[in-house]
Design an enzyme around this catalytic site. Structure first.
Site, mmCIF file in Angstrom:
data_model
loop_
_atom_site.group_PDB
_atom_site.id
_atom_site.type_symbol
_atom_site.label_atom_id
_atom_site.label_comp_id
_atom_site.label_asym_id
_atom_site.label_seq_id
_atom_site.Cartn_x
_atom_site.Cartn_y
_atom_site.Cartn_z
ATOM 1 N NE ARG A 172 -2.502 -1.356 3.315
ATOM 2 C CZ ARG A 172 -2.913 -2.060 3.597
ATOM 3 N NH1 ARG A 172 -4.332 -3.295 3.090
ATOM 4 N NH2 ARG A 172 -2.348 -2.603 5.045
ATOM 5 C CG PHE A 200 -10.615 -7.199 -6.369
ATOM 6 C CD1 PHE A 200 -12.077 -7.725 -5.685
ATOM 7 C CD2 PHE A 200 -9.943 -7.535 -7.256
ATOM 8 C CE1 PHE A 200 -12.250 -9.104 -6.623
ATOM 9 C CE2 PHE A 200 -10.210 -7.956 -7.758
ATOM 10 C CZ PHE A 200 -11.041 -9.000 -8.301
ATOM 11 C CG ASP A 234 -15.051 -4.656 -1.694
ATOM 12 O OD1 ASP A 234 -13.801 -4.962 -1.386
ATOM 13 O OD2 ASP A 234 -15.922 -5.491 -1.401
ATOM 14 C CB SER A 235 -18.606 -7.627 -4.595
ATOM 15 O OG SER A 235 -17.721 -8.018 -3.942
ATOM 16 C CG ASP A 264 -5.290 -7.180 -2.678
ATOM 17 O OD1 ASP A 264 -4.484 -8.240 -2.783
ATOM 18 O OD2 ASP A 264 -5.589 -6.798 -1.618
ATOM 19 C CB CYS A 280 -3.830 -13.458 -1.272
ATOM 20 S SG CYS A 280 -5.751 -13.677 -1.197
#
Ligand code: SAH
Length: 394
Positions: free
Chosen positions: A210, A226, A248-249, A299, A339
């Site tokens: 970040r 995301f 983002d959802s 991400d 990830c």
């Protein structure tokens, strides 16, 4: 103490200091052991090798606490190991300055199945193995003593507990939670919801990445996909981004992101736009709108929790990376992550390379990215390296 006898040849991974003993390596258990009990691990010739926690319900049948077969595993041992892990962060000049820091990173800190994250005065733990579950009291006591925290909250609600036959659990383990919990990460204040947030409340592993995003953002149009609670977005604003669109959802995550922005009056909120949407759709809409960006962050959540999901996951990674490359301005940078434990670095790089080729762009890696220093990778446990990222410039 019960004895776990390995099949011939299966002592080799123990010699390499790998802490997992798979079901297929176990010849037999001599004596009785309940889940989490300590067993003495022996090779096929009866030579003692290690002491480990017994997990009868898991494919990982035992996890090594100590490669010294004489080491007794008791309250004092667990507390000592916890204290040593905390001390490694406290003696690290960068980590010791952080409000939010991972104090225990499981296997790589010698504590299989134990995660501990500190957010200011609060420590959040996650216990995902039978052995870790059994030593909860010692782990909590060790953390309280080593950190002087005001509360320990347990977020053992991860699905992996099921594989160990353990119930999900989310509860206060010690002390009292402060009403509002925030941390400052590289100059940006962030809310941490330890009870309702993802994982232990925050994605500490991306701290350094970040920061790098912020450093690359000056006068750039940034797209953060995301975004969760806006960690990358706020660092981009702090770094002087011209505009930041975040997607983002999750409505609750975006609500927290809005609170985070309000908590940081030094940032120019008029440059931020939040979209509640599915990233796969949103990237297509942005393309249709003719939008272009100088810096794009991808991400996503774990598309492949294990190798069994690798094929489907690979297609999903390919899709978003392809769309991401197509939305870049000339000279733009795609910061892309996985990830997924089931997707290794080599495969991830191949997927990203394929996406760039299909997008018709020439791209080069300018940064290889990984989790921050408080997420160490034990040399004996390479699987610990779950987060990999590539910053690719076109
Ligand atoms: N970058 C964040 C962490 C991302 S976690 C940080 O630094 O804090 C992954 C996020 O993806 C979660 O917030 C989840 O809500 C979101 N998500 C999962 N699937 C999604 C989808 N298909 N579209 C948009 N967001 C999604």
């Amino acid at each position: 103490m019960s004895e776990l006898i390995l099949k011939p040849g299966k002592e080799r991974s123990v010699f390499r200091r790998h802490p997992w003993i798979f079901a297929g390596s176990v010849e037999r258990l001599e004596g009785r052991a309940r889940p989490g009990d300590t067993v003495l691990v022996k090779d096929a010739d009866g030579r003692p090798l290690a002491r480990a926690a017994w997990s009868p319900n898991s494919q990982i049948r035992a996890r090594v606490w100590s490669f010294d077969p004489e080491q007794s595993i008791d309250h004092a041992f667990i507390k000592r190991t916890v204290a040593a892990s905390v001390a490694r962060r406290q003696s690290h000049p960068v980590l010791s300055q952080q409000d939010g820091v991972r104090l225990i990173h499981g296997e790589s800190d010698g504590l299989p199945g134990v995660i501990a994250d500190r957010y200011g005065p609060v420590v959040v733990i996650q216990l995902t193995s039978a052995g870790a579950d059994k030593w909860r009291d010692a782990i909590v006591a060790g953390l309280v003593q080593a950190t002087g925290c005001v509360a320990v909250y347990e977020r053992s609600d991860s699905d992996v507990r099921k594989l160990e036959g353990l119930e999900p659990l989310s509860q206060l383990a010690w002390g009292e939670l402060p009403a509002d919990l925030t941390i400052v990460e590289n100059g940006v204040r962030m809310v941490v919801d330890v009870v309702g947030g993802h994982k232990t409340g925050f994605y500490l592993d991306q701290r350094d990445n970040r920061l790098l995003t912020g450093q690359l953002s000056r006068d750039r149009d940034v797209l953060n996909c995301f975004c969760y609670t806006g960690g990358f977005s706020l660092q981009a604003l702090a770094g002087g981004a011209r505009s930041v669109i975040s997607i983002d959802s999750s409505g609750p995550a975006l609500a927290t992101a809005a609170r985070n922005l309000a908590l940081n009056p030094q940032l120019d909120a008029s440059r931020a736009e939040w979209r509640e949407d599915d990233v796969f759709q949103a990237l297509r809409s942005l393309k249709a709108e003719g939008r272009r960006f100088d810096l794009i962050v991808l991400d996503p959540p774990k598309f492949a929790p294990s190798a069994a999901h690798a094929d489907r996951a690979a297609r999903a990674y390919k899709d978003i990376n392809l769309l991401g490359f197509r939305l870049l301005n000339p000279g733009g940078i795609l910061m892309t992550y996985s990830c997924s434990g089931g997707i290794g670095l080599e495969l991830f790089q191949k997927i990203v390379a394929g996406a760039a080729a299909d997008a018709g762009v020439e791209a080069r890696i300018i940064h290889r990215l990984s989790a921050a220093a408080d997420h160490p990778i034990g040399l004996g446990v390479p699987e610990g390296e779950y987060l990999k990222g590539l910053a690719c410039q076109i």
